[in-house]
Enzyme design. Structure first.
Site, mmCIF file in Angstrom:
data_model
loop_
_atom_site.group_PDB
_atom_site.id
_atom_site.type_symbol
_atom_site.label_atom_id
_atom_site.label_comp_id
_atom_site.label_asym_id
_atom_site.label_seq_id
_atom_site.Cartn_x
_atom_site.Cartn_y
_atom_site.Cartn_z
ATOM 1 N N ASP A 1 1.359 -1.292 0.430
ATOM 2 C CA ASP A 1 -0.330 0.137 0.051
ATOM 3 C C ASP A 1 0.481 1.489 -0.032
ATOM 4 O O ASP A 1 1.775 0.894 0.619
ATOM 5 C CB ASP A 1 -0.598 0.573 1.471
ATOM 6 C CG ASP A 1 -2.610 1.110 1.490
ATOM 7 O OD1 ASP A 1 -2.357 1.558 0.314
ATOM 8 O OD2 ASP A 1 -2.338 1.781 2.204
ATOM 9 N N HIS A 2 -0.092 2.210 -0.774
ATOM 10 C CA HIS A 2 1.671 2.963 -1.103
ATOM 11 C C HIS A 2 2.702 3.469 -1.461
ATOM 12 O O HIS A 2 3.355 3.787 -0.015
ATOM 13 C CB HIS A 2 0.445 4.128 0.332
ATOM 14 C CG HIS A 2 -0.747 5.054 0.039
ATOM 15 N ND1 HIS A 2 -0.899 5.684 -0.648
ATOM 16 C CD2 HIS A 2 -2.011 4.966 0.709
ATOM 17 C CE1 HIS A 2 -1.954 6.446 -0.424
ATOM 18 N NE2 HIS A 2 -2.436 5.044 0.430
ATOM 19 N N HIS B 1 -9.827 4.707 -1.738
ATOM 20 C CA HIS B 1 -9.087 4.558 -0.337
ATOM 21 C C HIS B 1 -9.636 5.639 0.726
ATOM 22 O O HIS B 1 -11.368 5.645 0.687
ATOM 23 C CB HIS B 1 -7.398 5.250 -0.489
ATOM 24 C CG HIS B 1 -6.509 4.945 -1.522
ATOM 25 N ND1 HIS B 1 -5.566 4.607 -0.601
ATOM 26 C CD2 HIS B 1 -6.346 4.494 -2.546
ATOM 27 C CE1 HIS B 1 -4.779 3.497 -1.818
ATOM 28 N NE2 HIS B 1 -5.472 3.733 -3.383
ATOM 29 N N SER C 1 -11.716 4.185 2.834
ATOM 30 C CA SER C 1 -13.164 3.860 2.727
ATOM 31 C C SER C 1 -13.469 3.513 4.504
ATOM 32 O O SER C 1 -14.494 3.264 4.172
ATOM 33 C CB SER C 1 -13.227 2.800 1.938
ATOM 34 O OG SER C 1 -12.734 2.832 0.794
ATOM 35 N N SER C 2 -13.127 3.395 5.442
ATOM 36 C CA SER C 2 -13.447 3.191 6.765
ATOM 37 C C SER C 2 -14.547 3.921 6.789
ATOM 38 O O SER C 2 -14.547 4.606 6.435
ATOM 39 C CB SER C 2 -12.547 2.913 7.549
ATOM 40 O OG SER C 2 -11.733 1.769 8.030
ATOM 41 N N ASP D 1 3.311 4.996 -5.142
ATOM 42 C CA ASP D 1 1.878 6.844 -5.002
ATOM 43 C C ASP D 1 3.195 7.669 -5.939
ATOM 44 O O ASP D 1 3.576 8.649 -4.671
ATOM 45 C CB ASP D 1 1.445 7.231 -3.646
ATOM 46 C CG ASP D 1 0.906 7.938 -2.981
ATOM 47 O OD1 ASP D 1 0.835 8.760 -4.312
ATOM 48 O OD2 ASP D 1 0.071 8.051 -2.404
HETATM 49 P P1 13P Z 1 -9.373 3.904 6.007
HETATM 50 O O1 13P Z 1 -7.771 5.161 6.335
HETATM 51 O O2 13P Z 1 -10.056 4.975 5.391
HETATM 52 O O3 13P Z 1 -9.319 2.640 6.541
HETATM 53 O O4 13P Z 1 -8.369 3.378 4.509
HETATM 54 C C1 13P Z 1 -7.657 3.056 4.320
HETATM 55 C C2 13P Z 1 -6.215 2.723 3.333
HETATM 56 O O5 13P Z 1 -7.004 3.410 2.328
HETATM 57 C C3 13P Z 1 -5.651 2.668 2.458
HETATM 58 O O6 13P Z 1 -4.760 2.672 1.760
#
Ligand code: 13P
Length: 328
Positions: free
Chosen positions: A83-84, A219, A221-222, A105
């Site tokens: 991720d990133h 991204h 999405s929480s 990223d």
């Molecule tokens: P949250 O921070 O909303 O959980 O999203 C995680 C995310 O987008 C990781 O790249």
């Protein structure tokens, strides 16, 4: 089968019209919660991790532990995703470590400020060349997603532009594209429930129409569940009120063409709530196995709910079929 690329997994999701959760993990208890939830719901899943953001010191040890954990679930189709990725060197390390997908990223420069379009295209193109030569998928980012990826920096939101998205995909060859549509990373997102002036779902539709062969990623999405915040705060935590992406909007995004749905904070909150409750119930206990197991249980329960919401539950067999049909 275990490890597949994001391309295989997301092509199957596009065919089936569902979304796949990409769940951040920072340690083994969390990783096995994701894998157990995927097994329990017969889901394909993306396990993702940030470089340097874990308790194991060196990425090398953590990444090899993660690889081993995934291999222990041969019945679960998994893409292991960086991720990133902040630069080419980190992405190349992940490719060498056996990740099947990396994100570069290029949307922010080394100073944390939004990077120029040409700069983003150039670095993303170079990562695609390297990763594809090793059979690894690549995700790029256009626009800037708000909030904090690592809990340290804090990016401002710059929305993605549909015309630029088309050009970006054509010039870079990415398999997946993170589009900034107003979401934000982290445990503090919005000060009131977000409406259409905050979350630009129309952008998802417009961009999806222009890049039909590339999978869109949402991204931040929480949802930041209020009940978990209340539990954490009732057991010594101090999380201020904050709103994330409502469940209905996540399901809607999957319907509009978002295939990869990134989530970290929701299961981090569930895990933390479980640990805090366990510690409060057994104040004389110092065995980490007991409270980590409780955190893991809370996280797994929430992850299973999310897998059903995104539509990936019951879809593991789709990925097996997609992999069998792929040209060798
Ligand atoms: P949250 O921070 O909303 O959980 O999203 C995680 C995310 O987008 C990781 O790249």
């Amino acid at each position: 089968m275990t490890l597949v690329t994001n391309r295989t997994l997301l092509d199957a999701a596009a065919r089936g019209g569902y979304g796949v959760g990409a769940f951040n993990v920072a340690d083994l208890a969390m990783a096995t919660a994701v894998l157990d939830a995927a097994r329990a719901t017969a889901s394909p899943v993306i396990v993702e991790t940030l470089a340097g953001s874990h308790p194991y010191g060196d990425d090398r040890l953590w990444w090899s532990l993660l690889h081993e954990a995934v291999a222990a679930y041969p019945d679960v189709p998994v893409a292991l995703h960086l991720d990133h990725g902040p630069d080419e060197e980190t992405c190349a390390r992940a490719v060498a470590a056996g990740f099947t997908s990396v994100m570069i990223d290029g949307s922010v420069g080394p100073d944390g400020r939004p990077a120029g379009f040409e700069e983003n295209v150039a670095v993303t193109r170079r990562v695609v060349e390297h990763a594809h030569a090793h059979g690894v998928s690549v995700e790029g980012e256009l626009g800037t997603i708000g909030g904090s990826k690592d809990g340290r920096s804090h990016a401002e939101i710059v929305l993605a532009d549909p015309e630029q998205a088309e050009e970006f995909v054509r010039r870079t060859g990415v398999d997946a594209l993170a589009v900034a549509i107003g979401t934000s990373h982290g445990a503090y997102k919005f000060t009131s429930p977000p409406d259409g002036s905050v979350l630009h779902m129309d952008l998802v539709e417009r961009i999806a129409a222009r890049v039909p062969g590339t999978h869109l990623v949402m991204h931040g999405s929480s949802g930041l569940p209020a009940d978990l915040r209340a539990t954490i705060n009732a057991h010594g935590g101090d999380l201020p009120e904050s709103w994330g992406v409502p469940d209905a909007e996540k399901a809607r995004a999957a319907g509009l063409g978002v295939r990869k749905i990134n989530q970290g904070m929701d299961h981090y909150m569930a895990f933390t709530a479980g640990v805090r409750v366990a510690l409060a119930q057994s104040p004389g206990d110092v065995d980490p196995a007991a409270y980590l197991a409780e955190g893991r249980r809370w996280a797994q329960r929430l992850l299973e709910e999310r897998m059903a919401l995104f539509g990936q539950a019951g879809r593991a067999a789709d990925v097996v079929a997609q992999e069998a049909a792929a040209p060798r």
